[in-house]
Design a protein around this motif. Structure first.
Motif, PDB file in Angstrom:
ATOM      1  N   GLY A 265      45.245  32.963  45.561  1.00 52.79           N
ATOM      2  CA  GLY A 265      44.276  33.994  45.905  1.00 52.79           C
ATOM      3  C   GLY A 265      43.718  34.713  44.686  1.00 52.79           C
ATOM      4  O   GLY A 265      43.974  34.348  43.538  1.00 52.79           O
ATOM      5  N   LEU A 266      42.979  35.757  44.968  1.00 57.77           N
ATOM      6  CA  LEU A 266      42.260  36.502  43.942  1.00 57.77           C
ATOM      7  C   LEU A 266      43.196  37.320  43.048  1.00 57.77           C
ATOM      8  O   LEU A 266      43.061  37.320  41.820  1.00 57.77           O
ATOM      9  CB  LEU A 266      41.252  37.429  44.634  1.00 57.77           C
ATOM     10  CG  LEU A 266      40.210  38.130  43.788  1.00 57.77           C
ATOM     11  CD1 LEU A 266      39.256  37.117  43.175  1.00 57.77           C
ATOM     12  CD2 LEU A 266      39.439  39.124  44.662  1.00 57.77           C
ATOM     13  N   ASP A 267      44.160  38.017  43.643  1.00 58.96           N
ATOM     14  CA  ASP A 267      44.963  38.991  42.905  1.00 58.96           C
ATOM     15  C   ASP A 267      45.844  38.330  41.845  1.00 58.96           C
ATOM     16  O   ASP A 267      45.821  38.724  40.670  1.00 58.96           O
ATOM     17  CB  ASP A 267      45.836  39.791  43.884  1.00 58.96           C
ATOM     18  CG  ASP A 267      45.028  40.357  45.032  1.00 58.96           C
ATOM     19  OD1 ASP A 267      43.833  40.634  44.827  1.00 58.96           O
ATOM     20  OD2 ASP A 267      45.581  40.488  46.139  1.00 58.96           O
ATOM     21  N   SER A 268      46.615  37.347  42.262  1.00 57.84           N
ATOM     22  CA  SER A 268      47.479  36.676  41.287  1.00 57.84           C
ATOM     23  C   SER A 268      46.657  35.887  40.279  1.00 57.84           C
ATOM     24  O   SER A 268      47.035  35.756  39.108  1.00 57.84           O
ATOM     25  CB  SER A 268      48.486  35.766  41.989  1.00 57.84           C
ATOM     26  OG  SER A 268      47.837  34.750  42.726  1.00 57.84           O
ATOM     27  N   GLY A 269      45.503  35.366  40.714  1.00 57.51           N
ATOM     28  CA  GLY A 269      44.630  34.653  39.793  1.00 57.51           C
ATOM     29  C   GLY A 269      44.102  35.560  38.696  1.00 57.51           C
ATOM     30  O   GLY A 269      44.026  35.160  37.520  1.00 57.51           O
ATOM     31  N   LEU A 270      43.743  36.797  39.043  1.00 54.75           N
ATOM     32  CA  LEU A 270      43.285  37.757  38.037  1.00 54.75           C
ATOM     33  C   LEU A 270      44.382  38.086  37.041  1.00 54.75           C
ATOM     34  O   LEU A 270      44.130  38.190  35.835  1.00 54.75           O
ATOM     35  CB  LEU A 270      42.811  39.043  38.728  1.00 54.75           C
ATOM     36  CG  LEU A 270      41.331  39.118  39.096  1.00 54.75           C
ATOM     37  CD1 LEU A 270      41.056  40.391  39.881  1.00 54.75           C
ATOM     38  CD2 LEU A 270      40.464  39.070  37.852  1.00 54.75           C
ATOM     39  N   LEU A 271      45.599  38.256  37.534  1.00 56.78           N
ATOM     40  CA  LEU A 271      46.721  38.511  36.629  1.00 56.78           C
ATOM     41  C   LEU A 271      46.935  37.329  35.693  1.00 56.78           C
ATOM     42  O   LEU A 271      47.194  37.505  34.496  1.00 56.78           O
ATOM     43  CB  LEU A 271      47.993  38.787  37.430  1.00 56.78           C
ATOM     44  CG  LEU A 271      48.020  40.051  38.276  1.00 56.78           C
ATOM     45  CD1 LEU A 271      49.356  40.165  39.008  1.00 56.78           C
ATOM     46  CD2 LEU A 271      47.792  41.301  37.424  1.00 56.78           C
ATOM     47  N   LYS A 475      37.229  44.124  48.624  1.00 57.77           N
ATOM     48  CA  LYS A 475      37.706  43.919  47.245  1.00 57.77           C
ATOM     49  C   LYS A 475      36.564  43.581  46.282  1.00 57.77           C
ATOM     50  O   LYS A 475      36.677  42.717  45.413  1.00 57.77           O
ATOM     51  CB  LYS A 475      38.796  42.848  47.209  1.00 57.77           C
ATOM     52  CG  LYS A 475      40.033  43.258  47.978  1.00 57.77           C
ATOM     53  CD  LYS A 475      41.013  42.135  48.169  1.00 57.77           C
ATOM     54  CE  LYS A 475      41.949  41.997  47.022  1.00 57.77           C
ATOM     55  NZ  LYS A 475      43.089  41.110  47.343  1.00 57.77           N
ATOM     56  N   THR A 476      35.473  44.309  46.464  1.00 59.03           N
ATOM     57  CA  THR A 476      34.293  44.069  45.635  1.00 59.03           C
ATOM     58  C   THR A 476      34.623  44.092  44.146  1.00 59.03           C
ATOM     59  O   THR A 476      34.203  43.205  43.381  1.00 59.03           O
ATOM     60  CB  THR A 476      33.210  45.122  45.935  1.00 59.03           C
ATOM     61  OG1 THR A 476      32.646  44.867  47.219  1.00 59.03           O
ATOM     62  CG2 THR A 476      32.100  45.093  44.891  1.00 59.03           C
ATOM     63  N   LEU A 477      35.360  45.085  43.703  1.00 62.12           N
ATOM     64  CA  LEU A 477      35.585  45.260  42.265  1.00 62.12           C
ATOM     65  C   LEU A 477      36.421  44.118  41.685  1.00 62.12           C
ATOM     66  O   LEU A 477      36.114  43.604  40.605  1.00 62.12           O
ATOM     67  CB  LEU A 477      36.254  46.607  42.003  1.00 62.12           C
ATOM     68  CG  LEU A 477      35.440  47.824  42.451  1.00 62.12           C
ATOM     69  CD1 LEU A 477      36.237  49.110  42.240  1.00 62.12           C
ATOM     70  CD2 LEU A 477      34.117  47.896  41.708  1.00 62.12           C
ATOM     71  N   ALA A 482      36.695  38.751  38.770  1.00 64.55           N
ATOM     72  CA  ALA A 482      37.134  37.355  38.755  1.00 64.55           C
ATOM     73  C   ALA A 482      36.010  36.370  38.491  1.00 64.55           C
ATOM     74  O   ALA A 482      36.267  35.216  38.141  1.00 64.55           O
ATOM     75  CB  ALA A 482      37.803  37.021  40.086  1.00 64.55           C
ATOM     76  N   THR A 483      34.761  36.821  38.669  1.00 65.23           N
ATOM     77  CA  THR A 483      33.622  35.938  38.425  1.00 65.23           C
ATOM     78  C   THR A 483      33.657  35.432  36.987  1.00 65.23           C
ATOM     79  O   THR A 483      33.861  36.191  36.043  1.00 65.23           O
ATOM     80  CB  THR A 483      32.305  36.687  38.690  1.00 65.23           C
ATOM     81  OG1 THR A 483      32.303  37.164  40.040  1.00 65.23           O
ATOM     82  CG2 THR A 483      31.109  35.764  38.484  1.00 65.23           C
ATOM     83  N   ASP A 488      35.407  28.535  41.394  1.00 66.02           N
ATOM     84  CA  ASP A 488      34.570  28.957  42.520  1.00 66.02           C
ATOM     85  C   ASP A 488      35.306  28.830  43.852  1.00 66.02           C
ATOM     86  O   ASP A 488      35.101  29.638  44.766  1.00 66.02           O
ATOM     87  CB  ASP A 488      33.291  28.116  42.562  1.00 66.02           C
ATOM     88  CG  ASP A 488      32.335  28.449  41.421  1.00 66.02           C
ATOM     89  OD1 ASP A 488      32.478  29.537  40.832  1.00 66.02           O
ATOM     90  OD2 ASP A 488      31.454  27.614  41.123  1.00 66.02           O
ATOM     91  N   ALA A 489      36.153  27.812  43.985  1.00 63.87           N
ATOM     92  CA  ALA A 489      36.884  27.621  45.245  1.00 63.87           C
ATOM     93  C   ALA A 489      37.777  28.812  45.550  1.00 63.87           C
ATOM     94  O   ALA A 489      37.940  29.199  46.707  1.00 63.87           O
ATOM     95  CB  ALA A 489      37.717  26.343  45.177  1.00 63.87           C
ATOM     96  N   VAL A 490      38.363  29.406  44.522  1.00 63.90           N
ATOM     97  CA  VAL A 490      39.213  30.584  44.705  1.00 63.90           C
ATOM     98  C   VAL A 490      38.352  31.803  45.035  1.00 63.90           C
ATOM     99  O   VAL A 490      38.682  32.595  45.928  1.00 63.90           O
ATOM    100  CB  VAL A 490      40.052  30.847  43.437  1.00 63.90           C
ATOM    101  CG1 VAL A 490      40.840  32.150  43.567  1.00 63.90           C
ATOM    102  CG2 VAL A 490      40.995  29.676  43.185  1.00 63.90           C
TER     103      VAL A 490
END
Length: 562
Positions: A265-271, A475-477, A482-483, A488-490
């Motif tokens: 997902g987004l959160d762990s990917g950002l970390l 979770k806009t911010l 993450a962009t 893109d799939a994530v």
């Protein structure tokens, strides 16, 4: 990360050897004891992270026979505090954050706690004044339980240590705790499932002098920060980026490499992206996938894409009915108190430990702070409370109202987005996610860090107006951050959560036959609704919705453990 236990007064007759043994998994590297002639005992088991040498041994006492301290957690701003204390004339002999706490307590006393950036449960004894102080971090990331009686005190990192010591037992269950478990799937603080043992409140310290009474005081902010009017979407995104960057940097300290749980997902990917930006060399990640469990949400393909894009050393653990069966009893032993959550974290922790991880990042807190749950939107309090109730809970209206009133105390009937976050932080996150994650990771000697709960990042997120959080959807911010960092799939994947899909396993395994589970529950002094129990079983059979029945399974099996 470590385990601690203490006893004072009449509680000195407790079995401290058994208590230490119960805490061994939390601290496999070292253990120690301190005994004061007045009847106080402090015990500690150590998982060495900062300064792996014997100089980090606990209990740690000042060289002049001054304060003695035991500590579970990590202090991320220890180097800043160390410099301040050195300037004030204190000498250091180790690189451990424990020594910083020891000198910091001597120098600042109770003004120390609000200066700390980190996760901690601390007990500090002042031999000359015969005074004991306990403290716990702002969000309750690290656990601390205590049992106060007129004749004495016992406290510990885990309920299992208190039970092993002999100060409490499963034979004395707390009816209010059982009701909260049936309602939410976890025991709500300040109660524990065992009568007389309570959760020490997050963001507080307490002190007591021999022969006196306890003084309990909050050190963390009581009110959320004011909403900021100086932000637009671009500035809010940039400030979130900087705050997350600093949080990851602060929490990457220690003498062990940091890995992470990668959900896809987004959160762990950002970390992961931020960790890769800051560090060279191997970064280990782990995810859990499923086989032979129809309906399970498997995001390991997305996790693998993230890992490949960022150059992580990634491992996927495949879970099927056989692995569930092999892990279930270990899970029951690890969770400390019954919970419908945590089994997934227990499984991914096994994968992380197989890679040799000792420290790992988790994305816990991101959904609560950045509006990641579908029910989190400004509006009536009742809607937010209803979203967390389990089906067929069997709790009376009067009891349910009292439980929900306690959880929502101080909030208005019409919630802002920041109040929705506050409700999630003090409820689901504190009582379920953080408690279960700490229990299952520490049971396997793994330290979990949660950068999204960095105090500065939390205060920023709570101060950003709702319209900016939701400007481009949930979770806009974080999505904007993450962009260009994640595949893109994530970025385009909908939020699905981590669903183990236990229905086929529960329906097919004879261990979970409803007659057997109900029989186990009837052996306990519990006031349970037969209608709710059997309704949960029927719901499982007809629709595959397993959570209501799983709640009874975990409760029955946990209580049946020796």
């Amino acid at each position: 990360m470590c385990g601690l236990f203490g006893a004072w007064g009449a509680s000195q007759q407790l079995d401290t050897t058994a208590a230490l043994e119960a805490l061994k998994s939390r601290g496999p590297d070292d253990q120690g004891e301190f005994h004061d002639p007045c009847g106080l005992k402090l015990l500690h088991t150590r998982l060495a992270i900062q300064d792996l040498s014997p100089l980090g041994h606990q209990p740690m006492q000042a060289i002049d026979q001054g304060p003695v301290l035991v500590f579970n957690g990590e202090i991320y701003n220890q180097h800043k505090l160390r410099r301040e204390l050195e300037a004030a004339g204190y000498n250091f002999y180790s690189g451990s954050d424990t020594e910083v706490l020891l000198h910091g307590f001597r120098h600042w006393k109770q003004d120390l706690w609000h200066r700390l950036e980190g996760i901690f449960a601390v007990a500090c004894w002042e031999p000359h004044d015969k005074r004991l102080t306990l403290a716990r971090d702002r969000f309750g990331v690290k656990p601390l339980l205590w049992k106060r009686e007129p004749q004495g005190l016992a406290f510990a990192s885990e309920l299992s240590a208190l039970m092993a010591s002999g100060c409490c037992s499963k034979e004395a269950l707390n009816p209010k705790a059982i009701e909260s478990y049936l309602l939410w799937g976890s025991v709500a603080a300040p109660n524990t499932i065992v009568d007389g043992v309570q959760v020490f409140p997050a963001g507080h310290w307490a002190s007591c002098q021999l022969g006196g009474s306890w003084r309990l005081q909050r050190f963390s902010p009581q009110q959320p920060p004011a909403q900021r009017s100086d932000l637009n979407l671009s500035r809010a995104t940039e400030q979130t980026r900087l705050a997350l960057q600093e949080a990851v940097q602060r929490q990457s300290i220690g003498d062990r490499p940091v890995g992470l749980f990668l959900s896809g997902g987004l959160d762990s990917g950002l970390l992961a992206a931020e960790l890769r930006r800051q560090q060279q060399g191997a970064i280990h990640s782990a995810s859990v996938g499923f086989e032979g469990l129809p309906g399970a949400v498997d995001e390991t393909d997305l996790a693998a894409e993230t890992a490949q894009a960022l150059g992580l050393t990634h491992q996927r653990l495949s879970i099927g009915p056989k692995q569930l069966e092999e892990s279930f009893d270990d899970f029951l032993e690890a969770i400390d108190q019954p919970s419908i959550d945590g089994f997934n974290s227990h499984l991914v922790t096994q994968s992380a430990r197989d890679q040799g991880m000792v420290v790992t990042f988790s994305g816990l807190g991101a959904d609560e702070l950045f509006g990641g749950y579908s029910h989190m939107h400004p509006g009536p309090l009742e809607g937010q409370l209803q979203a967390r109730r389990l089906k067929l809970h069997g709790v009376s209206s009067q009891s349910r109202h009292a439980l929900e009133q306690t959880r929502s105390s101080g909030l208005t009937s019409d919630l802002s987005l920041s109040q929705c976050s506050e409700l999630e932080l003090r409820g689901y996150l504190h009582d379920t996610l953080l408690r279960d994650s700490d229990a299952v990771t520490m049971a396997q000697g793994l330290e979990l860090r949660v950068p999204f709960l960095d105090s500065e990042l939390v205060d920023l997120a709570l101060s950003i107006p709702a319209e900016l959080h939701r400007a481009e959807g949930p979770k806009t911010l974080l999505r904007r951050l993450a962009t260009n960092q994640l595949p893109d799939a994530v970025l385009n994947a909908p939020k699905r959560g981590f669903n183990l899909a236990l229905a086929p396993w529960l329906l097919q395994h004879p261990r979970f036959n409803p007659k057997r589970i109900w029989s186990l529950l009837q052996k306990q002094p519990l006031q349970l609704s037969r209608r709710s129990f059997w309704g949960s079983w029927i719901l499982l059979r007809l629709s595959g919705r397993f959570t209501p029945y799983w709640r009874y399974v975990v409760l029955a099996e946990w209580l049946a453990q020796c």
